[in-house]
Each structure stands twice: as structure tokens, then as C-alpha cells.
Design a protein around this motif. Sequence first.
Motif, mmCIF file in Angstrom:
data_model
loop_
_atom_site.group_PDB
_atom_site.id
_atom_site.type_symbol
_atom_site.label_atom_id
_atom_site.label_comp_id
_atom_site.label_asym_id
_atom_site.label_seq_id
_atom_site.Cartn_x
_atom_site.Cartn_y
_atom_site.Cartn_z
ATOM 1 N N UNK A 168 -47.951 -24.239 -45.081
ATOM 2 C CA UNK A 168 -48.501 -23.710 -44.262
ATOM 3 C C UNK A 168 -49.355 -23.872 -42.742
ATOM 4 N N UNK A 169 -50.508 -24.046 -42.589
ATOM 5 C CA UNK A 169 -50.517 -24.093 -41.675
ATOM 6 C C UNK A 169 -50.725 -25.708 -40.112
ATOM 7 N N UNK A 170 -50.153 -26.622 -41.526
ATOM 8 C CA UNK A 170 -50.672 -28.534 -40.894
ATOM 9 C C UNK A 170 -49.845 -28.726 -41.228
ATOM 10 N N UNK A 171 -49.178 -28.560 -41.982
ATOM 11 C CA UNK A 171 -47.491 -29.797 -41.982
ATOM 12 C C UNK A 171 -46.581 -29.750 -41.336
ATOM 13 N N UNK A 172 -45.617 -29.975 -40.337
ATOM 14 C CA UNK A 172 -43.866 -29.449 -39.767
ATOM 15 C C UNK A 172 -43.089 -30.694 -40.827
ATOM 16 N N UNK A 173 -41.791 -29.471 -40.991
ATOM 17 C CA UNK A 173 -41.123 -30.618 -41.279
ATOM 18 C C UNK A 173 -40.430 -30.310 -40.016
ATOM 19 N N UNK A 174 -39.905 -31.619 -39.390
ATOM 20 C CA UNK A 174 -38.630 -31.501 -37.906
ATOM 21 C C UNK A 174 -40.281 -30.897 -37.320
ATOM 22 N N UNK A 175 -39.209 -31.562 -36.032
ATOM 23 C CA UNK A 175 -39.684 -30.662 -34.839
ATOM 24 C C UNK A 175 -38.713 -30.814 -33.437
ATOM 25 N N UNK A 176 -38.192 -29.398 -34.314
ATOM 26 C CA UNK A 176 -36.924 -29.310 -33.698
ATOM 27 C C UNK A 176 -37.474 -28.210 -32.199
ATOM 28 N N UNK A 177 -36.275 -27.791 -31.521
ATOM 29 C CA UNK A 177 -36.808 -26.795 -30.870
ATOM 30 C C UNK A 177 -37.422 -25.680 -31.441
ATOM 31 N N UNK A 178 -37.489 -24.959 -32.410
ATOM 32 C CA UNK A 178 -38.123 -23.948 -32.809
ATOM 33 C C UNK A 178 -39.757 -24.023 -33.088
ATOM 34 N N UNK A 179 -39.735 -25.113 -32.345
ATOM 35 C CA UNK A 179 -41.488 -25.520 -32.789
ATOM 36 C C UNK A 179 -41.909 -25.113 -31.372
ATOM 37 N N UNK A 180 -41.403 -24.402 -30.391
ATOM 38 C CA UNK A 180 -41.540 -24.015 -29.564
ATOM 39 C C UNK A 180 -41.549 -22.439 -29.849
ATOM 40 N N UNK A 181 -42.098 -22.053 -30.730
ATOM 41 C CA UNK A 181 -42.000 -20.843 -31.260
ATOM 42 C C UNK A 181 -43.924 -20.335 -31.773
ATOM 43 N N UNK A 182 -44.302 -21.793 -31.081
ATOM 44 C CA UNK A 182 -46.002 -21.864 -31.716
ATOM 45 C C UNK A 182 -46.862 -21.763 -31.147
ATOM 46 N N UNK A 183 -47.983 -20.854 -30.478
ATOM 47 C CA UNK A 183 -48.946 -20.747 -29.144
ATOM 48 C C UNK A 183 -49.226 -21.789 -30.147
ATOM 49 N N UNK A 184 -50.528 -22.110 -28.387
ATOM 50 C CA UNK A 184 -51.002 -23.112 -27.922
ATOM 51 C C UNK A 184 -51.809 -23.314 -30.121
ATOM 52 N N UNK A 185 -52.874 -22.288 -29.727
ATOM 53 C CA UNK A 185 -53.987 -22.040 -31.544
ATOM 54 C C UNK A 185 -52.950 -22.844 -32.529
#
Length: 259
Positions: free
Chosen positions: A29-46
Motif C-alpha cells: 500500500x503506501x505505508x508499509x515497507x519490506x526492507x529498505x535497500x537502494x530501491x527506496x530511492x525510487x520514492x519522492x518525498x511525499x
Amino acid sequence: MQKHSTVEVLGCSGSIGIPRQGTTCFLIDNDILIDAGTGLCELDFSRLEQIEHVFITHSHLDHICGLPFLIDTVGVGRAKPLKVYATLPTIRALQQHIFNEEIWPDFSKIPNAENAVMEYVEIKPEEELILGERRITTVDVDHTVPAVGVFLFTPTGGWCFSGDTHQTDRLFELINQSKKVDYFFIEAAFPDQEKWLADLAKHLCPSLLFGELQKLNAACEIWISHLKPREIHQIKKELQQYPGSQPLHILSAGMIFNI
Ligand SMILES: Nc1ncnc2c1ncn2[C@@H]1O[C@@H]2COP(=O)(O)O[C@H]2[C@H]1O
């Protein structure tokens, strides 16, 4: 049928080297992350601001490196703490080696310990966590550091992610028992000629994966993750030799699954 949740693949690569294909990070959804690898860089600030819960499967850098940046970016503006869920050994590793005031500030004490912007939540494998109508459980797998796989169940479906693992049994027992996993993400990090490295680094290669999939007794789509970029073409070629009846799909950043 309208599905309840989405799993968005932000990153599923075994390392860096392919633009826009970062390391392991899935957004539920928009609120749960499973792991926080470099793929997280795909998300903008909002979108980073909307994350409330982060599950960390194990302490390796390719699964955690986005977490310090995430909390630095969104921490000060948060009304309640960002919850970081992991097993005790993984929490200890984060505390000792990352959020140790040397590599990064200890955000679990910022601005103060009583009112911090980040909070660790210890998880015990096979215990269920309920987040709204989403149920998340983890299961121990076999890697060089303590590591878990993850299950998500919603009112309309189920998803399972192996995490980083060598051969393992319990994960398959749980998938087979649940009969509700629609999508199964499992890794194949190295080609068969590097089985020695898969054994050392506790990952799978295609021949090991094929053996593991013989334990699967449930009708789910199988998606392969964590291919090491240096050998990606060879691994894909070997995966095509899968003798089972179901096709193996290659996972890629940008894909979205409805669960
Ligand atoms: N003995 C080894 N020799 C070479 N590379 C290794 C060895 N052990 C671990 N690695 C690499 O280090 C990486 C750490 O993250 P991964 O487990 O994703 O994958 C691992 C391998 O790519």
C-alpha cells in the motif's frame, strides 16, 4: 474481485549496476515497507512521508541502506515514530553498526528517548502482526546472518517473500499450509557455476532453487528476485531450464501486484 492491497517492487536486484533496478525494497500500500535497500530511492518525498512501518528481513546493507536516509528525510516532521520491525539480532546490528552516533545518529533517541522519531519493534518469527486488515508474519530462513522471509495476508489474497536464503524447509511448509499465497517471490542470486559462492554466502542458484521448488505444493505465481547484476544474463538463461510445470517469472522494479 477488487483486491485489498498492493505490493510495489521498488527494488529487487542482488546489487547495484543496473539503473533504476535498486536493491531489495517492497512497498505495501503506501505505508508499509519490506526492507529498505537502494530501491527506496525510487520514492519522492511525499511518498516517503507516508511510510509508517518498516520491516527489515536481515541486517545486510543491501536491505537496510535506505533506512538511515529515510529517517533523516522524514523524521523531524513526523507526528509519531516510524516503526522499525525486526528480530532482536537485526535490531542489535542496526543499533551497534548503523545508528551508533558514528555512522549515523541514533534516531531512536532523537529528539529524546521518550519522544523519539524512530522506534524499534522486536518481532518473533511466526507471530502475526495486524496492521489494519493486513496480517504480516515472518519465518526464519537460512542466511549468513539471522534472516526472515515475510508473509502478507489480506482479506483478498496472500504474498510471500523468501528474503535472502539458502535451502530452507519451514518457509515452504507455511506456504503449503496457508493455501492463500497468490505470489511467491524467491531469490536466485548466483548462476550454477557459482554454486560454491551460493553455498558460502547462503543464497540460491538455479539448480538449488529448482530443488527448493519441489517442496512447493501450492498454486502460486513464482517470481525470482535478487539476481546479481554481474551474472544476470547467465542466471536468466539457467532459470529457463526449470523443469517444473509453472513458469518462473523474473521480478523487476516498477512491478505492482494486487493482493
Ligand atoms: N566468500 C565470499 N566471496 C565473495 N563474495 C561474497 C562472499 N561472501 C559473501 N559475498 C558477497 O557479499 C554479499 C553480501 O550481500 P549478499 O548476501 O546479497 O551477497 C553477498 C555476496 O555477493
